[in-house]
Design an enzyme around this catalytic site. Structure first.
Site, PDB file in Angstrom:
ATOM      1  N   LYS A 151       0.562  -1.445   0.391  1.00 17.72           N
ATOM      2  CA  LYS A 151      -0.058  -0.322   0.082  1.00 17.72           C
ATOM      3  C   LYS A 151       1.173   1.158  -0.010  1.00 17.72           C
ATOM      4  CE  LYS A 151      -4.853  -1.662   0.218  1.00 17.72           C
ATOM      5  NZ  LYS A 151      -5.029  -1.218  -0.833  1.00 17.72           N
ATOM      6  N   LYS A 247     -14.623  -7.018  -6.576  1.00 17.19           N
ATOM      7  CA  LYS A 247     -14.862  -7.870  -5.054  1.00 17.19           C
ATOM      8  C   LYS A 247     -16.076  -7.501  -5.107  1.00 17.19           C
ATOM      9  CE  LYS A 247     -11.171  -4.595  -3.413  1.00 17.19           C
ATOM     10  NZ  LYS A 247      -9.988  -2.892  -2.778  1.00 17.19           N
TER      11      LYS A 247
HETATM   12 MG   LIG Z   1      -7.601  -1.864  -4.540  1.00 17.22          MG
END
Ligand SMILES: [Mg+2]
Length: 325
Positions: A151, A247
């Site tokens: 990240k 997702k």
């Molecule tokens: Mg992402």
């Protein structure tokens, strides 16, 4: 008659989860339980503020369709009643789980997907100092994780990535900027990532501002996450991305996720499978998509202090499925 229970749960994390948008210390989920003739199906979703969702808004959306749900609403009807998003996801997955349990078959069988014995998945290194990210990457690598999802925000890109690469020189790295970069300087950053052997960059630019990727020549694949929700998103993505992160909380369930995967592949886009912070309940519902995904990013439950019982068998970088029903 079908009995319906809907309730929120809060699952504390063992370590704060830091991404470009902020820090999370718990996973707030909403659970839907459906019961027919003594057989129970369960679905879970994670309301996501980035998409205008809260626990209250998701509970209200589900409450609004409660009469239909109690009277036997089908998955097909659900797709018309609720928009894509977390609320529909929890209901859709509960309907899939109920159908599986009522038929005595697994979700794998219902979706005609051969179940692999194990699934290799990414482990996330969340945002911290370069040194802390490097030691987290090293620890994950030493525990067996071969694919690390890094990240990043808009700061210390070079420092963080070089420290991580030095700590885990053989790990496969993917980077997620969560919309925090700008088009200025993007080419140089992409080149840096390519030089460090990064395998893919996820959502560098804001979803509403990614037209700059049109025909932008980049030396590594770029994946749409915040820019890709359902099949309706695909038309705009072909010229900007090589991959889409699917997702269930964005698609509004497994039903649309399966359709999106098929449509994305037909459009020449590779598939990645992701999740929000969640328990094993939510991951189980997404697993039939894993064998067709180039990258599987389903480590949400590994951030929980305690997972739901019974949980999936997570080890570093892998989900073992042999023991799962
Ligand atoms: Mg992402």
């Amino acid at each position: 008659m079908r009995t319906v229970k809907v309730y929120p749960e809060l699952w504390p994390l063992h370590t704060p989860f830091v991404i470009a948008r902020g820090t999370r210390t718990s996973a707030g989920v909403v659970v839907v339980e459906l019961e027919e003739e003594g057989i129970k199906g369960v679905g879970e979703c994670t309301p996501y503020p980035r998409y205008g969702e809260s626990e209250a808004s998701v509970l209200a959306q589900i409450a609004a369709i409660l009469p239909e749900l109690e009277q036997g609403l089908t998955r097909e009807q659900l797709q018309q009643l609720l928009p894509a998003g977390a609320a529909r996801n929890a209901v859709d997955c509960a309907l899939w789980d109920l159908a599986a349990r009522r038929s005595g078959r697994s979700l794998w069988q219902l979706t005609d997907t051969p179940m692999p014995p194990r699934i290799r998945m990414a482990q996330t290194v969340s945002i911290d100092t370069p040194e802390a990210m490097a030691s987290s990457a090293l620890a994950l690598w030493q525990h067996g994780a071969q694919l690390l999802k890094i990240k990043l925000d808009d700061h210390l890109i070079t420092e963080r990535l070089m420290a991580i690469r030095a700590a885990a020189p053989q790990a496969q790295l993917i980077v997620d900027a969560n919309e925090s970069w700008k088009s200025e300087g993007l080419a140089a950053r992409c080149q840096l990532l390519a030089d460090l052997g990064v395998a893919m960059l996820e959502q560098p630019l804001p979803a509403g501002d990614d037209a700059a990727l049109d025909n932008f020549i980049h030396p590594l694949p770029v994946c749409a996450d915040e820019s890709c929700h359902t099949r309706d998103s695909l038309a705009a993505l072909g010229k900007r991305y090589e991959m889409v992160n699917i997702k269930l909380d964005k698609t509004g369930g497994l039903t649309e996720a399966l359709a999106l995967a098929q449509a994305a592949e037909a459009a020449g886009l590779a598939v990645m499978l992701g999740c929000m912070l969640c328990t094993s309940r939510a991951i189980s519902a997404a697993l039939p998509l894993a064998p067709r995904a180039r990258f599987v990013d389903l480590d949400g439950p590994t951030w929980l202090a305690v997972d739901v019982e019974p949980g999936l068998a997570f080890s570093s970088g892998e989900i073992t499925l042999a023991e799962v029903r």
